[in-house]
Scaffold this active site. Structure first.
Site, short mmCIF file in Angstrom:
data_model
loop_
_atom_site.label_atom_id
_atom_site.label_comp_id
_atom_site.label_asym_id
_atom_site.label_seq_id
_atom_site.Cartn_x
_atom_site.Cartn_y
_atom_site.Cartn_z
N HIS A 1 50.37 -5.13 -3.51
CA HIS A 1 50.62 -5.03 -2.07
C HIS A 1 49.30 -4.69 -1.37
O HIS A 1 48.54 -3.84 -1.84
CB HIS A 1 51.67 -3.96 -1.80
CG HIS A 1 51.83 -3.62 -0.36
ND1 HIS A 1 51.99 -4.59 0.61
CD2 HIS A 1 51.84 -2.42 0.29
CE1 HIS A 1 52.09 -4.00 1.79
NE2 HIS A 1 52.00 -2.69 1.62
N ASN B 1 47.67 -4.91 6.64
CA ASN B 1 48.91 -4.71 5.89
C ASN B 1 50.03 -5.48 6.58
O ASN B 1 50.49 -5.09 7.66
CB ASN B 1 49.21 -3.21 5.84
CG ASN B 1 50.47 -2.88 5.06
OD1 ASN B 1 51.25 -3.76 4.71
ND2 ASN B 1 50.68 -1.60 4.80
N CYS C 1 57.63 -2.62 2.62
CA CYS C 1 56.53 -3.37 2.00
C CYS C 1 56.87 -3.87 0.60
O CYS C 1 56.15 -4.70 0.05
CB CYS C 1 55.27 -2.51 1.96
SG CYS C 1 54.75 -2.02 3.60
O1 UT7 Z 1 52.28 -0.29 3.08
C1 UT7 Z 1 52.96 0.86 2.71
C2 UT7 Z 1 52.10 1.81 2.01
N1 UT7 Z 1 51.03 2.25 2.88
C3 UT7 Z 1 50.02 2.90 2.35
O2 UT7 Z 1 50.02 3.05 1.17
C4 UT7 Z 1 48.97 3.46 3.25
C5 UT7 Z 1 48.48 4.75 2.66
N2 UT7 Z 1 47.50 5.49 3.44
C6 UT7 Z 1 46.28 5.06 3.79
O3 UT7 Z 1 45.95 3.91 3.60
C7 UT7 Z 1 45.29 6.07 4.35
O4 UT7 Z 1 45.81 7.36 4.16
C8 UT7 Z 1 44.97 5.85 5.85
C9 UT7 Z 1 44.11 4.61 6.02
C10 UT7 Z 1 46.23 5.72 6.65
C11 UT7 Z 1 44.18 7.04 6.39
O5 UT7 Z 1 42.98 7.23 5.64
P1 UT7 Z 1 42.56 8.69 5.16
O6 UT7 Z 1 41.26 8.56 4.49
O7 UT7 Z 1 43.73 9.21 4.36
O8 UT7 Z 1 42.34 9.44 6.52
P2 UT7 Z 1 43.09 10.75 7.05
O9 UT7 Z 1 44.48 10.41 7.44
O10 UT7 Z 1 42.87 11.85 6.07
O11 UT7 Z 1 42.26 11.05 8.33
C12 UT7 Z 1 40.91 11.47 8.25
C13 UT7 Z 1 40.38 11.59 9.66
C14 UT7 Z 1 41.28 12.40 10.59
O12 UT7 Z 1 40.46 13.14 11.44
P3 UT7 Z 1 40.22 14.70 11.17
O13 UT7 Z 1 41.58 15.34 11.21
O14 UT7 Z 1 39.58 14.77 9.82
O15 UT7 Z 1 39.32 15.10 12.30
C15 UT7 Z 1 42.00 11.34 11.38
O16 UT7 Z 1 42.40 11.80 12.65
O17 UT7 Z 1 40.25 10.29 10.24
C16 UT7 Z 1 40.92 10.30 11.51
N3 UT7 Z 1 41.42 8.97 11.76
C17 UT7 Z 1 40.68 8.02 12.37
N4 UT7 Z 1 39.43 8.02 12.84
C18 UT7 Z 1 38.98 6.90 13.39
C19 UT7 Z 1 42.65 8.46 11.47
N5 UT7 Z 1 42.71 7.18 11.87
C20 UT7 Z 1 41.52 6.89 12.42
C21 UT7 Z 1 40.97 5.73 13.03
N6 UT7 Z 1 39.71 5.78 13.48
N7 UT7 Z 1 41.67 4.58 13.13
#
Ligand code: UT7
Length: 340
Positions: A263, A293, A114
């Site tokens: 980004h 993204n 990225c």
């Molecule tokens: O481009 C390169 C750089 N990229 C980035 O910088 C991306 C960085 N990361 C992010 O943008 C975020 O961490 C994400 C969008 C990927 C994830 O968001 P989050 O608030 O960090 O969610 P999480 O990974 O902590 O997940 C929270 C919950 C989980 O469920 P449990 O374990 O709490 O029951 C996930 O399984 O949300 C769940 N989850 C979803 N639920 C519904 C993860 N993806 C989804 C989804 N729909 N698509």
């Protein structure tokens, strides 16, 4: 003194618009979750028949038209991508140059995920200031959908396809110059964002020496994987410190910047970075809600939206900042050197 200037900007958005609700049909996800956690509402996917070089071609062609130059005027073509046409060779740049009619000129890819567009600017600036080339076409192009696992809700809803291209050429006008570019990398967190099944790692004969690499080769997958939470935290920290460093290095303050173009990975990252810095809302460019993204294409696509909205004038100073797999990161201070 010769400077490098960003003479034109263009992008290509592929035809298939996919809304969050479309993922609800085959994944345990919702428009509400995606919107709340990422800010993304839609993304665009390329057709199965389109390859990354096709997207790069469309953006590159438009960038050349907007710069008023032809294929013969381009001295080199560099493409940044994490989703190349071929895994190892030929490079996507070689194929794109052929499609664009750029003949017998250097063409190569860079792999900086990225952060690719910032790395492109760094190379173009050096080539031009050293008088190696007078005019370079740089393109960030991605068919990220080709490396997405559509059964993994934690990654597949985040990304989109697209391309953004710029003609960068020599100028004597410092007010139109690419002022400064900083790039950096650290492989310590290579497992935060990766496509694990890369041959040179998983089949290395020195595998005992690659104990640390093995840890992320558990999945026999060619698909993109991400440790979202860990990446999120490092992204915010790094982007903030990067912006502060490049501003201090150039004795500039946020108020001196016309547009801050980070980004476009996640609206919450952009907002968190914005909170730490004192940019006005009007200075911050956001397009992640439309495109998701798009990795190396995200910054030039956001810049192109500004241009097409008639918001970019000759001499406007943009601060660009990116973070991605590698890990890689970088920032750039870039005047717009094209016509409105
Ligand atoms: O481009 C390169 C750089 N990229 C980035 O910088 C991306 C960085 N990361 C992010 O943008 C975020 O961490 C994400 C969008 C990927 C994830 O968001 P989050 O608030 O960090 O969610 P999480 O990974 O902590 O997940 C929270 C919950 C989980 O469920 P449990 O374990 O709490 O029951 C996930 O399984 O949300 C769940 N989850 C979803 N639920 C519904 C993860 N993806 C989804 C989804 N729909 N698509």
């Amino acid at each position: 003194m010769i400077y490098a200037t960003l003479k034109s900007i263009a992008s290509y958005v592929p035809p298939t618009c996919v809304a969050n609700a479309d993922f609800e049909k085959f994944l345990d996800t919702s428009d509400e979750w995606i919107t709340k956690r990422t800010g993304i509402k839609t993304r665009y996917f390329a057709l199965p028949s389109q390859s990354t070089s096709d997207l790069a071609y469309e953006a590159g062609k438009k960038a050349m038209e907007r710069a008023g130059v032809s294929a013969d005027d381009i001295d080199a073509l560099i493409v940044a991508t994490l989703s190349p046409d071929y895994l190892t060779m030929p490079s996507t740049a070689c194929i794109t140059s052929y499609k664009l009619g750029i003949e017998n000129k250097p063409a190569f890819d860079i792999s900086s995920a990225c952060s690719g567009f910032i790395y492109l600017l760094s190379l173009a600036k050096s080539f031009i200031e050293s008088r190696t080339y007078k005019r370079i076409l740089v393109i960030g192009a991605e068919k990220v959908s080709s490396v997405l696992d559509f059964s993994d809700r934690s990654t597949c809803v985040l990304f989109g396809d697209g391309a953004g291209a710029c003609v960068i050429e020599a100028t004597e006008d410092k007010n139109a110059a690419i002022l400064d570019v900083h790039t950096s990398a650290n492989g310590k967190h290579q497992d935060f964002l990766c496509t694990p099944r890369i041959q040179s790692v998983s089949q290395s004969i020195f595998s005992d020496k690659l104990e640390s690499s093995k840890s992320f080769c558990l999945h026999d997958s060619t698909y993109l994987q991400m440790k979202g939470n860990e990446t999120f935290k490092l992204a915010v920290k790094t982007l903030v410190s990067d912006v502060n460093t490049i501003l201090a290095h150039n004795t500039l303050q946020p108020k001196d910047i016309t547009y801050f173009i980070p980004h476009q990975a996640n609206l919450r990252i952009i907002n968190a970075v914005g909170e730490h810095l004192s940019f006005d809302e009007k200075q911050i460019v956001i397009s992640v809600q439309k495109y998701g993204n798009t990795s190396a294409a995200s910054i030039p696509m956001a810049m192109n939206d500004l241009y097409e909205a008639n918001k970019l004038k000759y001499g406007d100073l943009m601060l660009l900042d990116a973070f991605g797999g590698g890990l890689t990161w970088g920032s750039a201070l870039v005047h717009f050197g094209g016509e409105s």
